[in-house]
Write a protein that holds these residues in place. Structure first.
Motif, mmCIF file in Angstrom:
data_model
loop_
_atom_site.group_PDB
_atom_site.id
_atom_site.type_symbol
_atom_site.label_atom_id
_atom_site.label_comp_id
_atom_site.label_asym_id
_atom_site.label_seq_id
_atom_site.Cartn_x
_atom_site.Cartn_y
_atom_site.Cartn_z
ATOM 1 N N SER A 73 -84.324 114.197 7.903
ATOM 2 C CA SER A 73 -84.845 115.289 7.295
ATOM 3 C C SER A 73 -84.595 116.378 6.733
ATOM 4 O O SER A 73 -83.870 116.858 5.027
ATOM 5 C CB SER A 73 -86.729 115.293 6.402
ATOM 6 N N ARG A 76 -80.538 116.811 6.629
ATOM 7 C CA ARG A 76 -80.839 116.643 5.751
ATOM 8 C C ARG A 76 -80.554 118.630 3.960
ATOM 9 O O ARG A 76 -79.740 118.380 2.860
ATOM 10 C CB ARG A 76 -80.943 115.528 4.978
ATOM 11 N N PHE A 77 -81.997 118.747 4.244
ATOM 12 C CA PHE A 77 -82.681 119.121 2.943
ATOM 13 C C PHE A 77 -81.475 120.740 3.713
ATOM 14 O O PHE A 77 -81.173 120.914 2.655
ATOM 15 C CB PHE A 77 -83.791 119.966 3.372
ATOM 16 N N GLU A 92 -76.740 109.766 1.998
ATOM 17 C CA GLU A 92 -77.918 110.014 3.404
ATOM 18 C C GLU A 92 -77.550 110.377 4.632
ATOM 19 O O GLU A 92 -76.484 109.599 4.710
ATOM 20 C CB GLU A 92 -78.735 108.565 3.101
#
Length: 113
Positions: A73, A76-77, A92
């Motif tokens: 997460s 990916r941010f 993703e």
């Protein structure tokens, strides 16, 4: 299966940015190890990026990949921040161990015998 030109372009862009992010923002992700993004393959709809990571030294490689996939997460941010002007939707991320270096080392060892 052959990738389209767009898949290759997005994959190269994701690979470049991920390499930078891992090197500069997450360099403590795997202490004492060298992480290299060796390949990024995009699904045809560009929704999933399959990322191959080379880890040196490679002992416990699978365990390290599991840990990285648990912390996807924040990575990916950061990728979203870096690519927000280039992509409508950030894919993703799924990380895999690239063990091609280990395989070539095993082959070299066998050939030397």
């Amino acid at each position: 299966m052959e990738q389209s030109k767009r898949q290759l372009q997005v994959g190269n862009l994701v690979q470049k940015e991920l390499s930078h992010i891992i090197q500069h923002k997450f360099n403590g992700l795997v202490p004492g190890r060298l992480l290299t993004v060796t390949n990024v393959r995009m699904t045809p709809d560009l929704s999933i990026a399959r990322i191959s990571l080379s880890i040196f030294p490679s002992n416990d490689g699978e365990a390290i990949i599991k840990e990285i996939n648990k912390q996807v997460s924040p990575i990916r941010f950061e990728l979203g921040n870096a690519l927000r002007n280039n992509l409508k939707k950030i894919p993703e991320l799924v990380f895999y161990l690239d063990d091609s270096l280990d395989q070539s080392e095993k082959i070299d060892q066998l050939l030397k015998k």
